[in-house]
Scaffold this motif. Structure first.
Motif, mmCIF file in Angstrom:
data_model
loop_
_atom_site.group_PDB
_atom_site.id
_atom_site.type_symbol
_atom_site.label_atom_id
_atom_site.label_comp_id
_atom_site.label_asym_id
_atom_site.label_seq_id
_atom_site.Cartn_x
_atom_site.Cartn_y
_atom_site.Cartn_z
ATOM 1 N N ALA A 169 0.828 -1.052 0.320
ATOM 2 C CA ALA A 169 -0.305 0.212 0.038
ATOM 3 C C ALA A 169 0.555 1.342 0.205
ATOM 4 C CB ALA A 169 -0.786 0.283 1.293
ATOM 5 N N VAL A 170 2.607 1.107 0.912
ATOM 6 C CA VAL A 170 2.809 2.490 1.105
ATOM 7 C C VAL A 170 4.500 1.690 0.200
ATOM 8 C CG1 VAL A 170 3.694 4.106 2.366
ATOM 9 C CG2 VAL A 170 1.488 3.255 2.738
ATOM 10 N N GLU A 171 4.248 2.556 -0.727
ATOM 11 C CA GLU A 171 6.274 2.389 -1.485
ATOM 12 C C GLU A 171 7.227 2.616 -0.388
ATOM 13 O OE1 GLU A 171 6.227 0.033 -3.559
ATOM 14 O OE2 GLU A 171 4.529 -0.917 -3.802
ATOM 15 N N THR A 172 8.166 2.267 -0.585
ATOM 16 C CA THR A 172 9.280 3.074 0.423
ATOM 17 C C THR A 172 9.783 4.601 0.405
ATOM 18 O OG1 THR A 172 10.932 0.762 -0.181
ATOM 19 C CG2 THR A 172 12.188 3.055 0.456
ATOM 20 N N ASP A 173 9.655 4.864 -1.353
ATOM 21 C CA ASP A 173 9.779 6.144 -1.264
ATOM 22 C C ASP A 173 8.318 7.416 -1.155
ATOM 23 O OD1 ASP A 173 12.262 5.419 -3.106
ATOM 24 O OD2 ASP A 173 10.963 5.963 -4.797
ATOM 25 N N GLU A 174 7.613 6.672 -1.085
ATOM 26 C CA GLU A 174 6.504 7.137 -0.460
ATOM 27 C C GLU A 174 6.601 7.620 1.085
ATOM 28 O OE1 GLU A 174 2.595 6.436 -3.352
ATOM 29 O OE2 GLU A 174 3.053 4.555 -1.833
ATOM 30 N N ARG A 175 6.394 6.444 1.852
ATOM 31 C CA ARG A 175 7.027 6.346 3.112
ATOM 32 C C ARG A 175 8.791 7.676 3.612
ATOM 33 N NH1 ARG A 175 7.106 -0.015 4.976
ATOM 34 N NH2 ARG A 175 5.260 -0.550 4.112
ATOM 35 N N GLU A 176 9.058 7.769 2.266
ATOM 36 C CA GLU A 176 10.423 8.527 2.894
ATOM 37 C C GLU A 176 10.149 10.044 2.573
ATOM 38 O OE1 GLU A 176 13.299 7.332 0.048
ATOM 39 O OE2 GLU A 176 14.307 6.163 1.912
ATOM 40 N N GLU A 177 9.107 10.012 1.831
ATOM 41 C CA GLU A 177 8.187 11.530 1.816
ATOM 42 C C GLU A 177 7.229 11.952 2.809
ATOM 43 O OE1 GLU A 177 5.945 11.417 -2.291
ATOM 44 O OE2 GLU A 177 8.377 11.007 -3.316
ATOM 45 N N LEU A 178 6.712 10.748 3.711
ATOM 46 C CA LEU A 178 5.833 11.008 4.304
ATOM 47 C C LEU A 178 6.778 11.620 5.614
ATOM 48 C CD1 LEU A 178 3.015 10.692 6.050
ATOM 49 C CD2 LEU A 178 3.268 8.691 5.814
ATOM 50 N N CYS A 179 7.631 10.423 6.102
ATOM 51 C CA CYS A 179 8.527 10.811 7.327
ATOM 52 C C CYS A 179 9.526 12.266 6.418
ATOM 53 C CB CYS A 179 9.868 10.185 7.117
ATOM 54 S SG CYS A 179 9.132 8.043 7.272
#
Length: 54
Positions: free
Chosen positions: A9-19
């Motif tokens: 559901a949430v890819e690594t790049d998206e997680r980094e952007e969210l962080c």
């Protein structure tokens, strides 16, 4: 959410952007993150660990 979508559901790049967003937002709104984390006895990146499960 990620668990319900087999880890996709949430890819690594998206997680980094969210962080990054979570990290920048308090400062942009006048929160002294260094003082806040010192009061709680945690490091800057440990501040959200209580609520982060992925």
């Amino acid at each position: 959410m990620d668990k319900a979508h087999n880890g996709a559901a949430v890819e690594t790049d998206e997680r980094e952007e969210l962080c990054d967003y979570i990290d920048q937002s308090p400062t942009e709104h006048g929160v002294d993150v260094v003082a806040l984390t010192a009061r709680h006895g945690v490091g800057r990146y440990q501040l959200t660990d209580k609520w982060r499960k992925w």
